[in-house]
Design an enzyme around this catalytic site. Structure first.
Site, PDB file in Angstrom:
ATOM      1  N   HIS A   1      11.280  21.510   9.929  1.00 40.87           N
ATOM      2  CA  HIS A   1      10.316  20.766   9.128  1.00 40.87           C
ATOM      3  C   HIS A   1       9.941  21.521   7.858  1.00 40.87           C
ATOM      4  O   HIS A   1       9.287  20.988   6.989  1.00 40.87           O
ATOM      5  CB  HIS A   1       9.051  20.487   9.949  1.00 40.87           C
ATOM      6  CG  HIS A   1       9.336  19.616  11.121  1.00 40.87           C
ATOM      7  ND1 HIS A   1       9.436  20.106  12.404  1.00 40.87           N
ATOM      8  CD2 HIS A   1       9.581  18.287  11.211  1.00 40.87           C
ATOM      9  CE1 HIS A   1       9.719  19.106  13.225  1.00 40.87           C
ATOM     10  NE2 HIS A   1       9.813  18.005  12.526  1.00 40.87           N
TER      11      HIS A   1
ATOM     12  N   CYS B   1      12.223  17.066  20.992  1.00 43.84           N
ATOM     13  CA  CYS B   1      11.654  17.817  19.877  1.00 43.84           C
ATOM     14  C   CYS B   1      10.140  17.897  19.980  1.00 43.84           C
ATOM     15  O   CYS B   1       9.423  17.332  19.173  1.00 43.84           O
ATOM     16  CB  CYS B   1      12.074  17.272  18.535  1.00 43.84           C
ATOM     17  SG  CYS B   1      12.304  15.533  18.485  1.00 43.84           S
TER      18      CYS B   1
ATOM     19  N   LEU C   1       0.832  -1.207   0.000  1.00 43.12           N
ATOM     20  CA  LEU C   1       0.000   0.000   0.000  1.00 43.12           C
ATOM     21  C   LEU C   1       0.866   1.256   0.000  1.00 43.12           C
ATOM     22  O   LEU C   1       0.582   2.224  -0.699  1.00 43.12           O
ATOM     23  CB  LEU C   1      -0.949  -0.007   1.211  1.00 43.12           C
ATOM     24  CG  LEU C   1      -1.898   1.184   1.303  1.00 43.12           C
ATOM     25  CD1 LEU C   1      -2.771   1.317   0.065  1.00 43.12           C
ATOM     26  CD2 LEU C   1      -2.784   1.083   2.551  1.00 43.12           C
TER      27      LEU C   1
ATOM     28  N   LYS D   1      -0.810  11.547  17.760  1.00 45.43           N
ATOM     29  CA  LYS D   1      -0.724  10.129  18.092  1.00 45.43           C
ATOM     30  C   LYS D   1      -2.043   9.531  18.539  1.00 45.43           C
ATOM     31  O   LYS D   1      -2.765  10.127  19.324  1.00 45.43           O
ATOM     32  CB  LYS D   1       0.306   9.911  19.193  1.00 45.43           C
ATOM     33  CG  LYS D   1       1.667   9.759  18.631  1.00 45.43           C
ATOM     34  CD  LYS D   1       2.704   9.686  19.721  1.00 45.43           C
ATOM     35  CE  LYS D   1       4.064   9.698  19.079  1.00 45.43           C
ATOM     36  NZ  LYS D   1       4.499   8.363  18.671  1.00 45.43           N
TER      37      LYS D   1
ATOM     38  N   CYS E   1      15.466  20.979  15.759  1.00 44.61           N
ATOM     39  CA  CYS E   1      15.777  19.549  15.762  1.00 44.61           C
ATOM     40  C   CYS E   1      16.918  19.311  14.788  1.00 44.61           C
ATOM     41  O   CYS E   1      17.515  20.270  14.271  1.00 44.61           O
ATOM     42  CB  CYS E   1      14.522  18.753  15.372  1.00 44.61           C
ATOM     43  SG  CYS E   1      14.645  16.985  15.712  1.00 44.61           S
TER      44      CYS E   1
ATOM     45  N   GLU F   1      11.969  22.197  20.911  1.00 44.33           N
ATOM     46  CA  GLU F   1      11.318  22.745  19.721  1.00 44.33           C
ATOM     47  C   GLU F   1      10.424  23.902  20.146  1.00 44.33           C
ATOM     48  O   GLU F   1       9.592  23.748  21.022  1.00 44.33           O
ATOM     49  CB  GLU F   1      10.466  21.653  19.063  1.00 44.33           C
ATOM     50  CG  GLU F   1       9.609  22.178  17.948  1.00 44.33           C
ATOM     51  CD  GLU F   1       8.749  21.098  17.314  1.00 44.33           C
ATOM     52  OE1 GLU F   1       9.259  19.991  17.088  1.00 44.33           O
ATOM     53  OE2 GLU F   1       7.571  21.374  17.072  1.00 44.33           O
TER      54      GLU F   1
HETATM   55  N1  GLN Z   1      20.357  14.196  17.365  1.00 43.15           N
HETATM   56  C1  GLN Z   1      19.240  13.842  16.556  1.00 43.15           C
HETATM   57  C2  GLN Z   1      19.333  14.528  15.218  1.00 43.15           C
HETATM   58  O1  GLN Z   1      19.790  15.609  15.146  1.00 43.15           O
HETATM   59  C3  GLN Z   1      17.946  14.238  17.219  1.00 43.15           C
HETATM   60  C4  GLN Z   1      16.749  13.801  16.423  1.00 43.15           C
HETATM   61  C5  GLN Z   1      15.425  13.993  17.149  1.00 43.15           C
HETATM   62  O2  GLN Z   1      15.353  14.663  18.138  1.00 43.15           O
HETATM   63  N2  GLN Z   1      14.381  13.412  16.664  1.00 43.15           N
HETATM   64  O3  GLN Z   1      18.936  14.010  14.198  1.00 43.15           O
HETATM   65 ZN    ZN Z   2      14.380  16.624  17.832  1.00 37.76          ZN
END
Ligand code: GLN
Ligand code: ZN
Length: 763
Positions: free
Chosen positions: A703, A652, A18, A121, A735, A674
């Site tokens: 993002h 994050c 899928l 989630k 992140c 974040e």
């Molecule tokens: N140290 C990881 C990165 O920079 C942290 C990733 C995360 O917090 N999801 O990719």
């Molecule tokens: Zn992160």
């Protein structure tokens, strides 16, 4: 006779068919017909896989998400997509993803791009659903076409179909009132749509409908409890038999409510809610079906069939026809077929069960209850032998690890000095400017990195060649950071495919499947590593890479680790010991790595706990216990270092209000979080709590491909400084940068460094 049934089947396909079909359709490479044909083929196969069950779920198949399907069935589409023309399936993808297919986009001008639905989630799983949106005016108009079509299709194939829908209270509870109005006020309007839906399903031949109300395992206030009564009394008039399904936890104080709703049957999770069953037996009226979820739908372990039968047989005698059995929840949360695993170690494989094997177990239990255990003697013996082997396997039990865990005491998790003293020593050693700049760990995973990794895995690149390729990437990262003028460097994580898998692969006690994919959202799947045994670290896991990176620069190089709680929360974990016990073992392994890094001269060590918050139990009453062992595990991992070594952690997400005391309890010298999308408001939690240590609030939304301007970053940091004293602030992205491209990362980080310089000059 006991009825055996299933609550839901993984839709993604044993080979992720899928996923691939969706992605090629979205790219415009294949037709809509190809996609819908594949969907029908998967349903047919999955129904065949469930042959022999008395009732088989229908409607659990989805092209994206079952909650979004429910929104469409109820006609609850966000206003911004209501004028959509074109094909309904494309409109569905637009709500899910913000766009439908590329290339074949006929409606680009009138109704092309749109904001995607928010995702979050599904209870305490790693499955993400599209959040329903409400306002006080939300109308509900039934569109049962999708469900009716699947029902007709199933009946044509001779399937004993049980349509599955999400119940009105859970649907409302999971949604978001965009205008702050009360979601329960919508109940009178949503119920007629449900009543029509149930009627339509009866007309189409359904006898039973499974209505999922997992929200019953969470804390419900009096209004919601009342609403449950109201709703199900109103739906009582429908001629269909309702199986009300709860799962993922205990009913506890909702027992009485659940037992007394006017439905024909109740499904409860007998794995997580075993304690509910005895009281329920007394509460349930004598004509109601009790469905017990006796096979764990959340893990990948074989069931102890004899133990389940010991428990079930007296219940079967007592309940007779009224007893149903099933997996604890939908099998959506486990991989499809263990038979596809050809590389798994034979011992470990013999202890496992994926969805298809779990259904085999269910059929076996059904036969044993109907015809007696003798009828399945050999299978039961085989099951018992596998379990016994697992229980006594030296691969599972490592006495040295258990001894080390037994020796853990509070001192292990305590730094030698309080934060203020440590901070002074660290400042003297690191000599960082005000508003120090850093990044969160990963740099872009370039095509060169991916090629080298797959060549290495395929055996066409030897380990020296692989090492050279990764070192070249590390050297590039260091050069770029020098040029940018960052203050604390990272090596870039080129050698890591995944922040959990990388560590799992090097730890004893972990196994990896080839095809153990579980849907995370839409076409995205994860393959959680399998934590099967006592955890130990045979040798250092990151020291060589970090030391190499440090050798290229005088700037402090951060050692980069994943924390024990995150490793645990993103794995399939053992069912033969508490999560806390596995977490402590992981903590000791990470602690050893931390101390090795320190010994190798690394002065700053970051331990990521990206998944700490998502491990919170469904019921608030249980948060304290979880946070206690989670924080303790982090402290064990992190706090063995000297005062001079600076510990960072990274999370994050941005909701800390409820857990700020625990976050402070971790006692990391620096936490990066974040924040860029919340305009620094979430720092209020840190401010109100008077969070004592240093904070790096993310100023670059990684993002998004957008490049944040220097002014924007200065603005954000100025807001941050109103909440946290400037001398305790760091400047960093939200992140890691692994999903971005260097062309985006370089100007963004250049602006970030320029912003920090401007802030310093103004201070
Ligand atoms: N140290 C990881 C990165 O920079 C942290 C990733 C995360 O917090 N999801 O990719
Ligand atoms: Zn992160």
């Amino acid at each position: 006779m006991t009825t055996i049934h299933n609550l839901g089947f993984p839709r993604i396909g044993a080979r992720r068919e899928l996923k691939f079909a969706l992605e090629s359709y979205w790219k415009g490479e294949t037709s809509r017909e190809a996609l819908t044909t594949l969907g029908a083929a998967l349903r047919r196969r999955h129904w065949a896989d469930q042959a022999g069950l008395d009732l088989v779920p229908v409607g659990d198949f989805s092209f994206y998400d079952q909650v979004l399907d429910m929104s469409f069935a109820l006609g609850n589409l966000p206003e911004r997509v209501q004028d959509f023309h074109g094909d309904p399936l494309d409109n569905y993808f637009r709500v899910a993803r913000g766009r439908s297919a590329q290339g074949g986009e006929a409606h680009a001008a009138c109704c092309g791009g749109v904001a995607a639905g928010e995702m979050t989630k599904w209870f305490d799983t790693n499955y993400h659903y599209i959040v329903p949106e409400f306002t006080a005016q939300t109308p509900f108009t039934l569109d049962a076409s999708r469900l009716l079509a699947q029902l007709a299709e199933a009946r044509e194939q001779g399937v004993d179909a049980k349509p599955v829908i999400i119940g009105p209270l859970t649907y409302l509870a999971l949604g978001k009132a965009k205008d702050g109005s009360s979601k329960l006020d919508l109940l009178p309007r949503i119920l007629p749509a449900y009543a029509q839906l149930l009627d339509a399903l009866v007309e189409a031949g359904a006898q039973w409908v499974q209505i999922d109300e997992p929200v019953l395992v969470t804390e419900l206030d009096a209004d919601w409890q009342h609403a449950f009564n109201l709703a199900y009394h109103e739906l009582k008039g429908c001629r269909v038999k309702i199986l009300l399904a709860t799962y993922f936890g205990q009913l506890q104080d909702n027992q009485y409510l659940a037992a007394n709703l006017p439905v024909a049957g109740l499904h409860v999770d007998a794995i997580n809610g075993r304690d509910d069953i005895r009281p329920l037996l007394n509460l349930l009226s004598p004509h109601k079906v009790l469905s017990l979820g006796v096979i764990n739908g959340r893990n990948i372990w074989k069931t102890d069939l004899n133990a389940v039968l010991d428990w079930l047989e007296p219940l079967a005698a007592q309940l007779g026809e009224r007893l149903w059995i099933a997996p604890s929840c939908s099998l959506l949360h486990v991989p499809v077929d263990l038979a596809n695993e050809t590389k798994l170690d034979g011992d470990i494989k013999s202890w496992l069960a994926f969805a298809l094997q779990k259904l085999d177990e269910l059929r076996l239990l059904g036969t044993a209850l109907r015809d007696g255990r003798d009828a399945v003697k050999e299978a039961l013996a085989g099951n018992a032998a596998a379990l016994a082997a697992r229980r006594s396997s030296p691969r599972v039990h490592a006495p040295a690890v258990q001894a080390a865990v037994a020796k853990i005491d509070a001192n292990l998790g305590r730094r030698a000095s309080a934060y203020a003293q440590r901070a002074r020593k660290q400042a003297a050693l690191l000599r960082l400017p005000a508003y120090p700049t850093t990044t969160i760990g990963s740099f872009p995973q370039t095509p060169e990195i991916r090629h080298a990794r797959s060549a290495f895995k395929a055996g066409t690149l030897d380990s020296a060649g692989y090492q050279a390729a990764m070192q070249a990437e590390i050297a590039r990262s260091v050069r770029e950071q020098e040029a940018l003028g960052l203050d604390v460097f990272v090596h870039g994580e080129a050698e890591r495919n995944d922040m959990v898998e990388y560590f799992g692969e090097q730890l004893e006690g972990y196994a990896f499947s080839q095809n153990g994919w579980v849907q995370s959202y839409g076409s995205r799947c994860v393959k959680p590593p399998i934590l099967f045994g006592d955890i130990s670290r045979p040798q250092p896991m990151t020291v060589a890479w970090t030391a190499y990176a440090q050798s290229l620069t005088d700037k402090p190089m951060k050692g980069m680790l994943t924390g024990p709680v995150t490793i645990l929360n993103w794995s399939f974990v053992r069912d033969d010991q508490p999560r806390a016990a596995s977490c402590r073992q992981l903590a000791l392994a990470i602690r050893a790595e931390v101390l090795d890094l320190e010994r190798a001269g690394v002065r700053v060590i970051q331990i990521d706990e990206a998944a700490l918050r998502e491990g919170l139990p469904l019921r608030r009453a249980q948060w304290g216990e979880y946070l206690d062992w989670a924080v303790e595990s982090f402290r064990i991992a992190a706090n063995g270092v000297r005062d001079e070594t600076q510990i960072h952690t990274h999370m994050c997400y941005s909701e800390f209000n409820d857990i700020i005391a625990s976050i402070a309890g971790m006692d990391a010298d620096v936490i990066t979080i974040e924040t860029s999308r919340s305009d620094m408001e979430l720092l209020d939690a840190f401010d109100h709590f008077r969070y004592p240590n240093q904070i790096g609030p993310g100023v670059y939304d990684i993002h998004s491909p957008n490049i944040p301007s220097r002014e924007h970053i200065v603005g954000l940091m100025t807001k941050a400084a109103q909440r946290v004293p400037a001398e305790r602030l760091w400047v960093n992205p939200d992140c890691g940068l692994k999903t971005r491209q260097w062309a985006e990362v370089l100007p963004a980080l250049a602006n970030m460094v320029a912003a920090a310089k401007e802030l310093r000059a103004a201070a």
